[in-house]
Structure formats: C-alpha cells, structure tokens
Design a protein around this motif. Structure first.
Motif, PDB file in Angstrom:
ATOM      1  N   GLY A 158      11.084 -31.410  10.969  1.00  0.00           N
ATOM      2  CA  GLY A 158      12.605 -31.477  10.509  1.00  0.00           C
ATOM      3  C   GLY A 158      13.259 -30.220  10.924  1.00  0.00           C
ATOM      4  N   VAL A 159      14.505 -30.306  11.537  1.00  0.00           N
ATOM      5  CA  VAL A 159      15.399 -28.898  11.787  1.00  0.00           C
ATOM      6  C   VAL A 159      16.652 -29.334  11.045  1.00  0.00           C
ATOM      7  CG1 VAL A 159      16.730 -28.211  13.767  1.00  0.00           C
ATOM      8  CG2 VAL A 159      14.631 -29.258  14.254  1.00  0.00           C
ATOM      9  N   LYS A 160      16.890 -27.994  10.364  1.00  0.00           N
ATOM     10  CA  LYS A 160      18.085 -28.096   9.515  1.00  0.00           C
ATOM     11  C   LYS A 160      19.506 -28.155  10.443  1.00  0.00           C
ATOM     12  CE  LYS A 160      16.452 -25.769   5.517  1.00  0.00           C
ATOM     13  NZ  LYS A 160      16.785 -24.956   4.286  1.00  0.00           N
ATOM     14  N   ARG A 161      20.445 -29.036   9.904  1.00  0.00           N
ATOM     15  CA  ARG A 161      21.667 -29.367  10.461  1.00  0.00           C
ATOM     16  C   ARG A 161      22.558 -28.052  10.562  1.00  0.00           C
ATOM     17  NH1 ARG A 161      24.713 -34.558   8.949  1.00  0.00           N
ATOM     18  NH2 ARG A 161      22.552 -35.516   9.527  1.00  0.00           N
ATOM     19  N   LEU A 162      23.004 -27.671  11.462  1.00  0.00           N
ATOM     20  CA  LEU A 162      24.299 -26.532  11.577  1.00  0.00           C
ATOM     21  C   LEU A 162      25.264 -27.016  11.121  1.00  0.00           C
ATOM     22  CD1 LEU A 162      23.088 -25.006  15.062  1.00  0.00           C
ATOM     23  CD2 LEU A 162      22.583 -24.178  12.501  1.00  0.00           C
ATOM     24  N   ARG A 163      25.896 -26.147  10.376  1.00  0.00           N
ATOM     25  CA  ARG A 163      27.416 -26.066   9.689  1.00  0.00           C
ATOM     26  C   ARG A 163      28.294 -25.655  10.756  1.00  0.00           C
ATOM     27  NH1 ARG A 163      25.797 -23.385   3.954  1.00  0.00           N
ATOM     28  NH2 ARG A 163      24.995 -25.180   2.999  1.00  0.00           N
ATOM     29  N   LYS A 164      29.691 -25.856  10.659  1.00  0.00           N
ATOM     30  CA  LYS A 164      30.702 -25.696  11.331  1.00  0.00           C
ATOM     31  C   LYS A 164      30.820 -24.049  11.617  1.00  0.00           C
ATOM     32  CE  LYS A 164      33.699 -29.427  10.604  1.00  0.00           C
ATOM     33  NZ  LYS A 164      35.050 -30.140  10.134  1.00  0.00           N
ATOM     34  N   ASP A 165      30.319 -23.244  10.777  1.00  0.00           N
ATOM     35  CA  ASP A 165      30.485 -21.761  10.970  1.00  0.00           C
ATOM     36  C   ASP A 165      29.160 -21.446  11.548  1.00  0.00           C
ATOM     37  OD1 ASP A 165      28.421 -22.046   8.700  1.00  0.00           O
ATOM     38  OD2 ASP A 165      29.463 -20.821   7.416  1.00  0.00           O
ATOM     39  N   GLY A 166      28.413 -22.015  11.846  1.00  0.00           N
ATOM     40  CA  GLY A 166      26.915 -21.714  12.733  1.00  0.00           C
ATOM     41  C   GLY A 166      25.603 -21.478  11.691  1.00  0.00           C
ATOM     42  N   SER A 167      25.998 -21.758  10.369  1.00  0.00           N
ATOM     43  CA  SER A 167      24.648 -21.407   9.386  1.00  0.00           C
ATOM     44  C   SER A 167      24.053 -22.780   9.184  1.00  0.00           C
ATOM     45  CB  SER A 167      25.339 -20.878   8.110  1.00  0.00           C
ATOM     46  OG  SER A 167      26.113 -21.755   7.521  1.00  0.00           O
TER      47      SER A 167
END
Length: 83
Positions: free
Chosen positions: A51-60
């Motif tokens: 699994g890879v965490k999905r990135l938010r719009k702010d890049g975090s």
C-alpha cells in the motif's frame, strides 16, 4: 481453491468467526483462518504489504491507502524486495 481443499481435508472445522464471545477466535475456511491455524502466523493484507498512501492536494500523505497496479509492483524497485 484453497478453501475448497481445506474443506476436503477437514470437514469438521468450526465455521464460527470472531464475535462478541471470543474476539481472538478466527475460524472457518477463510485464508486468514487457515494461515493462522496451519502456519501459525497472521495473513498480511496486500494493502499492508504494498500500500501507498494517497497524496492530498497540498502534497502531504493522506489516510487512504491505494494498491498500485500489478505491473508497477513487479517492475518498480521500491516494491521488488516485497514482491
């Protein structure tokens, strides 16, 4: 196939699953139950391994976890050791 073969090997397995009476009990023919009983360890989900965490719009990093396509998991050096 695995569950079918397990049923043929032992038709008397308890079909109860974790519930209120005993939350540690895992029964039946699920892969999780068979792995626990036969190998003595917990089955790790694909999301936990690859699994890879999905990135938010702010890049975090967000809290949602995605599984990359199989081609990426096979070819990307990041996943090669786990594959």
């Amino acid at each position: 196939d695995t569950m079918h073969l397990a049923r043929l090997q032992n038709t008397g397995r308890s079909k109860m699953v974790a519930g209120n009476s005993n939350p540690d009990f895992i029964g039946g023919y699920s892969l999780e139950a068979l792995t626990n009983d036969l190998l003595g360890r917990r089955k790790r989900p694909m999301k936990e391994i690859f699994g890879v965490k999905r990135l938010r719009k702010d890049g975090s990093e967000g809290s949602l976890v995605d599984i990359p396509p199989v081609e990426v998991m096979q070819r990307d050096p990041q996943f090669r050791k786990k594959w």
